[in-house]
Scaffold this motif. Structure first.
Motif, PDB file in Angstrom:
ATOM      1  N   ARG A  88       5.511   4.031  -8.852  1.00  0.00           N
ATOM      2  CA  ARG A  88       4.689   5.238  -9.980  1.00  0.00           C
ATOM      3  C   ARG A  88       3.381   4.489 -11.436  1.00  0.00           C
ATOM      4  O   ARG A  88       2.949   5.556 -11.182  1.00  0.00           O
ATOM      5  CB  ARG A  88       5.724   5.412 -11.198  1.00  0.00           C
ATOM      6  CG  ARG A  88       7.199   5.598 -10.728  1.00  0.00           C
ATOM      7  CD  ARG A  88       8.085   6.238 -11.878  1.00  0.00           C
ATOM      8  NE  ARG A  88       9.807   7.144 -11.513  1.00  0.00           N
ATOM      9  CZ  ARG A  88      10.571   7.616 -12.151  1.00  0.00           C
ATOM     10  NH1 ARG A  88      10.121   6.743 -13.116  1.00  0.00           N
ATOM     11  NH2 ARG A  88      11.977   8.011 -11.701  1.00  0.00           N
ATOM     12  N   LYS A  89       3.233   3.029 -11.109  1.00  0.00           N
ATOM     13  CA  LYS A  89       1.656   2.891 -11.682  1.00  0.00           C
ATOM     14  C   LYS A  89       0.994   2.109 -10.148  1.00  0.00           C
ATOM     15  O   LYS A  89       1.471   1.964  -9.422  1.00  0.00           O
ATOM     16  CB  LYS A  89       2.642   2.107 -12.908  1.00  0.00           C
ATOM     17  CG  LYS A  89       3.196   2.664 -14.123  1.00  0.00           C
ATOM     18  CD  LYS A  89       4.091   1.333 -14.808  1.00  0.00           C
ATOM     19  CE  LYS A  89       4.677   1.554 -15.271  1.00  0.00           C
ATOM     20  NZ  LYS A  89       5.216   0.121 -17.431  1.00  0.00           N
ATOM     21  N   ILE A  90       0.132   1.882 -11.413  1.00  0.00           N
ATOM     22  CA  ILE A  90      -1.237   1.996  -9.902  1.00  0.00           C
ATOM     23  C   ILE A  90      -1.904   0.597 -10.979  1.00  0.00           C
ATOM     24  O   ILE A  90      -2.300   0.293 -11.804  1.00  0.00           O
ATOM     25  CB  ILE A  90      -1.793   2.528  -9.912  1.00  0.00           C
ATOM     26  CG1 ILE A  90      -2.984   3.644 -10.789  1.00  0.00           C
ATOM     27  CG2 ILE A  90      -1.479   4.304  -8.897  1.00  0.00           C
ATOM     28  CD1 ILE A  90      -4.391   4.631  -9.904  1.00  0.00           C
ATOM     29  N   LYS A 114      -8.978  -1.963 -13.635  1.00  0.00           N
ATOM     30  CA  LYS A 114      -8.175  -1.707 -14.371  1.00  0.00           C
ATOM     31  C   LYS A 114      -6.847  -1.048 -14.370  1.00  0.00           C
ATOM     32  O   LYS A 114      -6.770  -1.119 -13.156  1.00  0.00           O
ATOM     33  CB  LYS A 114      -9.044   0.443 -15.062  1.00  0.00           C
ATOM     34  CG  LYS A 114      -8.640   1.131 -13.421  1.00  0.00           C
ATOM     35  CD  LYS A 114      -9.333   2.305 -13.949  1.00  0.00           C
ATOM     36  CE  LYS A 114      -9.666   3.562 -12.875  1.00  0.00           C
ATOM     37  NZ  LYS A 114     -10.161   4.632 -13.328  1.00  0.00           N
ATOM     38  N   THR A 115      -5.784  -0.969 -15.414  1.00  0.00           N
ATOM     39  CA  THR A 115      -4.536  -0.650 -14.442  1.00  0.00           C
ATOM     40  C   THR A 115      -3.921  -0.179 -16.325  1.00  0.00           C
ATOM     41  O   THR A 115      -3.734   0.058 -17.067  1.00  0.00           O
ATOM     42  CB  THR A 115      -4.155  -2.283 -14.785  1.00  0.00           C
ATOM     43  OG1 THR A 115      -2.675  -2.496 -14.872  1.00  0.00           O
ATOM     44  CG2 THR A 115      -3.922  -2.886 -15.551  1.00  0.00           C
ATOM     45  N   GLU A 116      -2.502   0.605 -15.222  1.00  0.00           N
ATOM     46  CA  GLU A 116      -2.151   0.655 -16.293  1.00  0.00           C
ATOM     47  C   GLU A 116      -0.882   0.584 -17.445  1.00  0.00           C
ATOM     48  O   GLU A 116      -1.518  -0.754 -16.443  1.00  0.00           O
ATOM     49  CB  GLU A 116      -0.794   2.305 -15.772  1.00  0.00           C
ATOM     50  CG  GLU A 116      -1.933   2.926 -14.430  1.00  0.00           C
ATOM     51  CD  GLU A 116      -0.479   4.145 -14.355  1.00  0.00           C
ATOM     52  OE1 GLU A 116       0.360   5.036 -15.543  1.00  0.00           O
ATOM     53  OE2 GLU A 116      -0.730   4.582 -13.082  1.00  0.00           O
ATOM     54  N   ARG A 117      -0.268   0.746 -18.603  1.00  0.00           N
ATOM     55  CA  ARG A 117       0.087  -0.184 -18.898  1.00  0.00           C
ATOM     56  C   ARG A 117       1.223  -1.075 -18.027  1.00  0.00           C
ATOM     57  O   ARG A 117       2.383  -0.336 -17.939  1.00  0.00           O
ATOM     58  CB  ARG A 117       1.065  -0.017 -20.061  1.00  0.00           C
ATOM     59  CG  ARG A 117       2.136  -0.580 -20.911  1.00  0.00           C
ATOM     60  CD  ARG A 117       2.042  -0.076 -22.777  1.00  0.00           C
ATOM     61  NE  ARG A 117       2.705  -1.333 -23.273  1.00  0.00           N
ATOM     62  CZ  ARG A 117       2.097  -2.337 -23.929  1.00  0.00           C
ATOM     63  NH1 ARG A 117      -0.058  -1.697 -24.268  1.00  0.00           N
ATOM     64  NH2 ARG A 117       2.344  -3.390 -25.212  1.00  0.00           N
ATOM     65  N   GLU A 123       7.130  -2.029 -10.967  1.00  0.00           N
ATOM     66  CA  GLU A 123       6.311  -1.356  -9.429  1.00  0.00           C
ATOM     67  C   GLU A 123       5.995  -0.769  -9.560  1.00  0.00           C
ATOM     68  O   GLU A 123       5.254  -0.109 -10.194  1.00  0.00           O
ATOM     69  CB  GLU A 123       7.672  -1.324  -8.136  1.00  0.00           C
ATOM     70  CG  GLU A 123       9.087  -1.535  -8.077  1.00  0.00           C
ATOM     71  CD  GLU A 123      10.034  -0.877  -8.079  1.00  0.00           C
ATOM     72  OE1 GLU A 123       9.831   0.279  -7.622  1.00  0.00           O
ATOM     73  OE2 GLU A 123      10.860  -1.567  -7.031  1.00  0.00           O
ATOM     74  N   VAL A 124       4.841  -1.745  -8.677  1.00  0.00           N
ATOM     75  CA  VAL A 124       3.067  -0.762  -8.648  1.00  0.00           C
ATOM     76  C   VAL A 124       2.553  -0.289  -7.411  1.00  0.00           C
ATOM     77  O   VAL A 124       3.031  -1.190  -6.854  1.00  0.00           O
ATOM     78  CB  VAL A 124       2.069  -1.433  -9.693  1.00  0.00           C
ATOM     79  CG1 VAL A 124       2.446  -2.236 -11.144  1.00  0.00           C
ATOM     80  CG2 VAL A 124       1.666  -3.246  -9.287  1.00  0.00           C
TER      81      VAL A 124
END
Length: 375
Positions: A88-90, A114-117, A123-124
């Motif tokens: 769900r996150k990258i 860059k990254t999401e919180r 899991e990324v």
């Protein structure tokens, strides 16, 4: 023109068409976007034999095999491609980091764009800055801390597009028994060994693959590079491999060695200058123009001409595939090309005594190699 993310201008495309068909160009660039099926390391034979190292790795469940032609070379299999699970996150990483992560390396803070919180345990998906998903992993640090400190491990990769051995995690690496190096690059030392020289000068020494190879073979090496950070890394490798006593390190622009050190002489000089890097694999993407290749060729020729003034033999090598940076540089040096007596690779383009490694044919990185003398 775009070949699987490898962008070249029309002039460079025409340049390649002088030596390859359109289909061969396509196959070459497609191969560059994937890792070779064999991950090569050079055995530090000053500390252990290749046979003993293979036995040691196999006994611990690490598959390793002797190369068929070069004594110091062993290889470990690369697996893949695999399907990368969706998260769900990258986390977006730079090109250099993405090319390492796609073969199984973990994500460290300096490579993050860059990254999401992200919290510990999340899991990324790890994504290159051109949008290619290269891996699935789990965060071992919070994104806020990572972006603040820019230090340490961020994502532990669990599934990547390919899986190559994590050489740095092996105890043999810490013990200085191995050096990660492609087969064509190891071939440089293989050629040098047959010359029977005692002293060598490496004009482009960092990070140290070729000069440490010569040192483990018993040669005294004068290693030169113009970057302090690269020199520092070279010193670290010499210490890890236990070869400090064999190598003298100098921070200098080696194009001017003949002028600044007029008494410097050696039996052999190595020239592996900056190039367009087209042969390095795997690549997420790459952009090269014919003008850039021509400009670099002029720079490469400066190193080569200096080397020919201070050594009886010169080994010229690059990790690129353009004619203008390889055979044409050799031709412009006006040196005599000698037979390499190398059982791998293929003859150069218009230079039978030169050697080329083509990714789509030889399953190696792209590479060029020539042995020269003053004539």
């Amino acid at each position: 023109m775009n070949f699987y993310g490898i962008e070249i201008d029309y002039d460079l495309y025409k340049h390649f068409l002088e030596f390859l068909t359109d289909g061969e160009i396509d196959a070459l660039f497609k191969a560059i976007t994937t890792p070779p099926p064999r991950y090569y390391v050079r055995v530090n034979t000053s500390r252990i034999s290749a046979n003993e190292l293979v036995r040691r790795l196999n006994a611990r469940g690490v598959p390793a095999y002797r190369d068929e032609h070069i004594e110091e070379a062993i290889w470990l299999p690369v697996q893949g491609p695999f399907r990368v699970p969706t998260a769900r996150k990258i986390v977006v990483v730079d090109k250099k980091a993405a090319e390492s992560v796609m073969v199984g390396a973990d994500v460290y803070a300096p490579g993050v764009i860059k990254t999401e919180r992200v919290e510990v345990g999340d899991e990324v998906n790890v994504v290159a800055d051109n949008g290619v998903v290269v891996a699935f992993g789990v965060a071992v640090a919070n994104s806020d801390e990572v972006l603040k400190t820019r230090r340490g491990l961020f994502i532990k990769v669990e599934k990547s597009l390919y899986k190559a051995p994590k050489i740095r995690d092996l105890p043999e690496y810490a013990e200085g028994l191995i050096y990660s190096q492609s087969l064509p690059a190891i071939a440089v030392g293989h050629v040098a060994k047959r010359l029977g020289v005692e002293k060598a000068v490496d004009l482009n020494a960092a990070p140290g693959g070729k000069c440490t190879h010569l040192a483990q073979l018993g040669m005294r090496v004068f290693a030169v590079d113009r970057s302090w950070s690269k020199i520092s890394r070279l010193r670290e490798e010499l210490k890890r491999l236990g070869l400090e006593a064999q190598v003298d390190v100098l921070l200098h622009d080696s194009r001017y060695l003949d002028r600044d050190f007029p008494r410097l002489r050696a039996g052999l000089a190595l020239v592996d200058p900056p190039c367009t890097d087209i042969g390095v694999r795997p690549k997420i993407y790459h952009r090269v123009t014919y003008k850039a290749a021509k400009t670099l060729a002029q720079y490469q020729l400066q190193f080569l001409k200096t080397a020919l003034k201070i050594a009886d033999y010169v080994i010229y090598s690059t990790c690129t595939l353009t004619y203008v940076e390889n055979e044409e540089v050799v031709l412009k040096s006006r040196a005599q090309t000698l037979h390499l007596d190398l059982p791998i690779g293929a003859p150069g383009w218009g230079c039978e005594t030169c050697r080329r490694f083509l990714p789509h044919i030889h399953n190696t990185p792209g590479f060029f190699l020539a042995l020269l003398s003053k004539g």
